[in-house]
Design an enzyme around this catalytic site. Structure first.
Site, mmCIF file in Angstrom:
data_model
loop_
_atom_site.group_PDB
_atom_site.id
_atom_site.type_symbol
_atom_site.label_atom_id
_atom_site.label_comp_id
_atom_site.label_asym_id
_atom_site.label_seq_id
_atom_site.Cartn_x
_atom_site.Cartn_y
_atom_site.Cartn_z
ATOM 1 N N LYS A 155 19.404 27.952 -52.395
ATOM 2 C CA LYS A 155 18.227 27.372 -51.793
ATOM 3 C C LYS A 155 18.285 27.682 -50.263
ATOM 4 O O LYS A 155 17.146 27.914 -49.694
ATOM 5 C CB LYS A 155 17.897 26.046 -52.138
ATOM 6 C CG LYS A 155 17.283 25.900 -53.605
ATOM 7 C CD LYS A 155 17.303 24.374 -54.104
ATOM 8 C CE LYS A 155 16.740 24.256 -55.479
ATOM 9 N NZ LYS A 155 16.917 23.051 -55.940
ATOM 10 N N ILE A 172 7.662 21.091 -53.478
ATOM 11 C CA ILE A 172 7.160 21.163 -52.080
ATOM 12 C C ILE A 172 6.927 22.498 -51.695
ATOM 13 O O ILE A 172 7.616 23.460 -51.711
ATOM 14 C CB ILE A 172 8.399 20.793 -51.352
ATOM 15 C CG1 ILE A 172 8.673 19.265 -51.815
ATOM 16 C CG2 ILE A 172 8.326 20.697 -49.769
ATOM 17 C CD1 ILE A 172 10.024 18.685 -50.945
ATOM 18 N N GLU A 187 20.282 21.694 -63.775
ATOM 19 C CA GLU A 187 20.292 23.071 -64.242
ATOM 20 C C GLU A 187 21.129 23.002 -65.730
ATOM 21 O O GLU A 187 21.663 21.958 -66.005
ATOM 22 C CB GLU A 187 21.113 23.795 -63.272
ATOM 23 C CG GLU A 187 20.685 24.031 -61.996
ATOM 24 C CD GLU A 187 19.451 24.735 -61.993
ATOM 25 O OE1 GLU A 187 19.058 25.945 -62.667
ATOM 26 O OE2 GLU A 187 18.130 24.051 -61.643
ATOM 27 N N GLY A 195 15.343 15.974 -66.760
ATOM 28 C CA GLY A 195 15.016 17.431 -66.606
ATOM 29 C C GLY A 195 15.304 17.826 -65.393
ATOM 30 O O GLY A 195 14.925 18.839 -64.926
ATOM 31 N N GLU A 249 7.709 30.470 -55.071
ATOM 32 C CA GLU A 249 7.518 28.981 -54.526
ATOM 33 C C GLU A 249 8.424 28.043 -55.071
ATOM 34 O O GLU A 249 9.292 27.229 -54.424
ATOM 35 C CB GLU A 249 6.175 28.477 -54.373
ATOM 36 C CG GLU A 249 5.693 27.301 -53.741
ATOM 37 C CD GLU A 249 6.206 27.265 -52.312
ATOM 38 O OE1 GLU A 249 5.360 27.898 -51.375
ATOM 39 O OE2 GLU A 249 7.285 26.433 -51.940
HETATM 40 P P1 NAP Z 1 15.656 25.074 -69.289
HETATM 41 O O1 NAP Z 1 15.227 23.656 -69.608
HETATM 42 O O2 NAP Z 1 17.210 25.339 -69.578
HETATM 43 O O3 NAP Z 1 15.053 26.277 -69.908
HETATM 44 C C1 NAP Z 1 15.340 27.797 -70.292
HETATM 45 C C2 NAP Z 1 14.301 27.922 -71.276
HETATM 46 O O4 NAP Z 1 14.446 29.508 -71.209
HETATM 47 C C3 NAP Z 1 14.482 27.831 -72.550
HETATM 48 O O5 NAP Z 1 13.106 27.412 -73.171
HETATM 49 C C4 NAP Z 1 15.310 28.803 -73.327
HETATM 50 O O6 NAP Z 1 14.806 29.052 -74.730
HETATM 51 C C5 NAP Z 1 14.716 30.207 -72.675
HETATM 52 N N1 NAP Z 1 15.925 31.162 -72.273
HETATM 53 C C6 NAP Z 1 17.054 30.740 -71.614
HETATM 54 N N2 NAP Z 1 17.644 32.133 -71.831
HETATM 55 C C7 NAP Z 1 17.024 32.709 -72.636
HETATM 56 C C8 NAP Z 1 17.066 34.237 -73.285
HETATM 57 N N3 NAP Z 1 18.266 34.959 -72.756
HETATM 58 N N4 NAP Z 1 16.214 34.690 -73.848
HETATM 59 C C9 NAP Z 1 14.907 34.113 -74.102
HETATM 60 N N5 NAP Z 1 14.790 32.766 -73.782
HETATM 61 C C10 NAP Z 1 15.747 32.113 -72.822
HETATM 62 O O7 NAP Z 1 15.721 25.496 -67.814
HETATM 63 P P2 NAP Z 1 14.582 24.905 -66.543
HETATM 64 O O8 NAP Z 1 15.090 23.632 -66.270
HETATM 65 O O9 NAP Z 1 13.310 24.739 -67.339
HETATM 66 O O10 NAP Z 1 14.781 25.857 -65.434
HETATM 67 C C11 NAP Z 1 14.133 27.098 -65.718
HETATM 68 C C12 NAP Z 1 14.401 27.863 -64.261
HETATM 69 O O11 NAP Z 1 13.645 27.137 -63.182
HETATM 70 C C13 NAP Z 1 15.692 28.093 -63.617
HETATM 71 O O12 NAP Z 1 15.908 29.306 -62.814
HETATM 72 C C14 NAP Z 1 15.985 26.810 -62.634
HETATM 73 O O13 NAP Z 1 16.884 26.892 -61.613
HETATM 74 C C15 NAP Z 1 14.591 26.823 -62.047
HETATM 75 N N6 NAP Z 1 14.165 25.445 -61.719
HETATM 76 C C16 NAP Z 1 14.321 24.483 -62.475
HETATM 77 C C17 NAP Z 1 13.577 22.968 -61.973
HETATM 78 C C18 NAP Z 1 13.896 21.931 -62.811
HETATM 79 O O14 NAP Z 1 13.597 20.709 -62.198
HETATM 80 N N7 NAP Z 1 14.529 21.707 -64.190
HETATM 81 C C19 NAP Z 1 13.132 22.961 -60.761
HETATM 82 C C20 NAP Z 1 12.929 24.362 -59.824
HETATM 83 C C21 NAP Z 1 13.465 25.268 -60.555
HETATM 84 P P3 NAP Z 1 15.055 27.989 -75.869
HETATM 85 O O15 NAP Z 1 14.263 26.728 -75.475
HETATM 86 O O16 NAP Z 1 14.816 28.384 -76.971
HETATM 87 O O17 NAP Z 1 16.626 27.548 -75.582
HETATM 88 N N1 HSE Z 2 18.731 21.505 -60.552
HETATM 89 C C1 HSE Z 2 17.609 21.612 -59.643
HETATM 90 C C2 HSE Z 2 17.658 20.276 -58.727
HETATM 91 C C3 HSE Z 2 16.244 22.007 -59.833
HETATM 92 O O1 HSE Z 2 18.315 19.401 -59.219
HETATM 93 O O2 HSE Z 2 17.216 20.158 -57.660
HETATM 94 C C4 HSE Z 2 15.293 22.129 -58.852
HETATM 95 O O3 HSE Z 2 15.492 23.383 -58.230
#
Ligand code: NAP
Ligand code: HSE
Length: 425
Positions: free
Chosen positions: A202, A133, A187, A184, A126
């Site tokens: 998406k 959403i 990406e 935050g 989701e």
């Molecule tokens: P992020 O802040 O960059 O966090 C990534 C996390 O994964 C970090 O804790 C990192 O470890 C860990 N990590 C990355 N590569 C790794 C590896 N090879 N081995 C072990 N740990 C690893 O990313 P995020 O913003 O949370 O996004 C995560 C996912 O959710 C992505 O697929 C993104 O597209 C999706 N998403 C994000 C949002 C948003 O608002 N940010 C919204 C919807 C979906 P460290 O902390 O030690 O570096």
């Molecule tokens: N980087 C993405 C955005 C996170 O700005 O919409 C949510 O998927």
């Protein structure tokens, strides 16, 4: 119920906080007390700015996958490599998977889903589209009685934040992007947002759910927001439009248009008022008519809300008596239309020499290719170079491109500064 998180960045933090703060609600609604047994990160020593028991953190995936008591893997690390391998490994060890990873679902999701079916485990995603959403569940459950005709969405929070700041606060592109990163929303590599890869993934996922067809992302038109300048935003205002990055999938004469690009939309349309990191998805169904879902499209807690809801859904579906999920992509013979076959209005900004007769020559060429002009503004009279701005009536993109090639070669045309599609919606 033991679960593991792969990743503790923005989304992981949101999931952790929700499981802590809403412990009672989650327990009541899922029927289980959920325990995060392991968290895989890259750097266990990193200061995360919030309390998390040190012993839960590991950088060794074996500690997660060799623990048979862990039943659900929550992949919130991003990217395809190694996330795909980790999810496959989880599935093959009969662990259910929840992911927020649109990149993986849009590009290798079919393989993951097939493997999940084969192994009798659930794979929920989701949070992969529009953060908080419930659009995936909406398309998968609540709208299944409809033939979906159109999905148009603002589905990237970062670019919407940037465009909002540029439109209403005169912010520069760079400083607005920096703010989105600090919040935050962006990406790990913000190119994914700015160049619209994120929105492409998406719309690909939404297209598969809404229209039952899967196209390779490389075949879908994608254009980011780098070329949008404050001058275009100003002209848009003059014409009564707002610029948004849109993901569009719509049926058109038996074919399907799928595209991601910035577009001018009428300032009175509900999508025009979706600002900051908010997302909205506008859907036309043959039974429901128009529907719009609006909410936070990015950020730790909104995204965490979708992830935790997926965990609860898995637990509610009776984790041990699994039944296969409905098919999400029953292929239909909808052919992907080429961009040349796309028909919209266009905004065209030219830099030209201010000499007599230029306007006539440009409009003659447009007319010869069936491109008719609806509005025109010339700015900067008396200077050597002036801006000439047109908005056209509905026209085929192929014809417009041919006309623009001819216009580009005119001696008094310095440059075609920008072309932006205008979606009348
Ligand atoms: P992020 O802040 O960059 O966090 C990534 C996390 O994964 C970090 O804790 C990192 O470890 C860990 N990590 C990355 N590569 C790794 C590896 N090879 N081995 C072990 N740990 C690893 O990313 P995020 O913003 O949370 O996004 C995560 C996912 O959710 C992505 O697929 C993104 O597209 C999706 N998403 C994000 C949002 C948003 O608002 N940010 C919204 C919807 C979906 P460290 O902390 O030690 O570096
Ligand atoms: N980087 C993405 C955005 C996170 O700005 O919409 C949510 O998927």
């Amino acid at each position: 119920m033991k679960i593991a998180l792969l990743g503790l960045g923005n989304v992981g933090r949101g999931v952790w906080k929700i499981l802590e703060t809403n412990k009672e609600e989650v327990s009541e609604r899922s029927g289980y007390d959920i325990e995060v047994a392991k968290i895989l990160v890259r750097d266990v020593a990193k200061n995360r700015g919030f309390e998390v028991p040190e012993e839960l953190l590991t950088s060794d995936p074996e500690e997660v996958f060799n623990d048979d008591s862990i039943r659900i893997i929550v992949e919130v690390m991003g990217g395809v490599d190694p996330a795909y391998d980790y999810m496959m490994r989880a599935i093959r060890s009969k662990k259910h998977v929840v992911t927020a990873n649109k990149f993986a679902i849009a590009t290798v999701g079919d393989e993951l889903i097939a493997e999940a079916r084969k192994n009798g485990v659930m794979l929920y995603y989701e949070a992969s589209v529009a953060g908080g959403i419930p659009i995936i569940n909406g398309l998968n459950e609540s709208l299944t009685a409809n033939k979906i005709e159109e999905i148009i969405g603002i589905i990237n929070g970062t670019t919407n934040y940037i465009l909002t700041k540029m439109t209403y606060e005169n912010c520069s592109f760079e400083s607005a992007l920096k703010e989105a990163q600090d919040m935050g929303y962006a990406e790990a590599d913000p190119t994914a947002d700015v160049d619209a890869y994120d929105a492409l993934y998406k719309i690909r996922i939404l297209t598969s759910l809404g229209f039952g067809v899967n196209y390779d992302v490389d075949n879908i038109y994608r254009e980011g927001i780098r070329n949008i300048q404050s001058v275009d935003i100003e002209y848009a205002k003059k014409f009564g439009y707002v610029i948004k990055l849109l993901g569009i999938a719509k049926e058109n004469n038996g074919g399907l248009e799928i595209r991601v690009h910035p577009a001018m939309i009428p300032e009175r349309h509900p999508l025009a008022n979706v600002n900051d990191s908010f997302n909205a998805i506008f859907i036309k169904g043959n039974a429901i008519g128009d529907l719009m879902m609006y909410g936070r499209g990015a950020g730790d807690l909104p995204t965490g809300s979708s992830v935790v809801a997926d965990i609860i859904s898995i637990l509610r579906k009776d984790i041990d008596n699994y039944t296969a999920p409905r098919a999400i992509n029953v292929k239909k013979p909808l052919l992907l239309k080429s961009m040349d076959e796309t028909e919209t209005d266009y905004y065209i900004r030219l830099k030209i020499k201010d000499i007599p007769g230029v306007l006539g020559q440009v409009s003659t060429i447009l007319g010869q290719h069936d491109v008719s002009i609806s509005s025109m503004i010339q700015k900067g009279q008396g200077h050597e170079w002036v801006s000439l701005v047109f908005v056209t009536h509905k026209t085929l993109e192929g014809k417009l491109n041919t006309a623009m090639e001819e216009i580009k070669s005119l001696s008094f045309v310095e440059e075609v500064s920008n072309i932006i599609r205008v979606e009348k919606l």
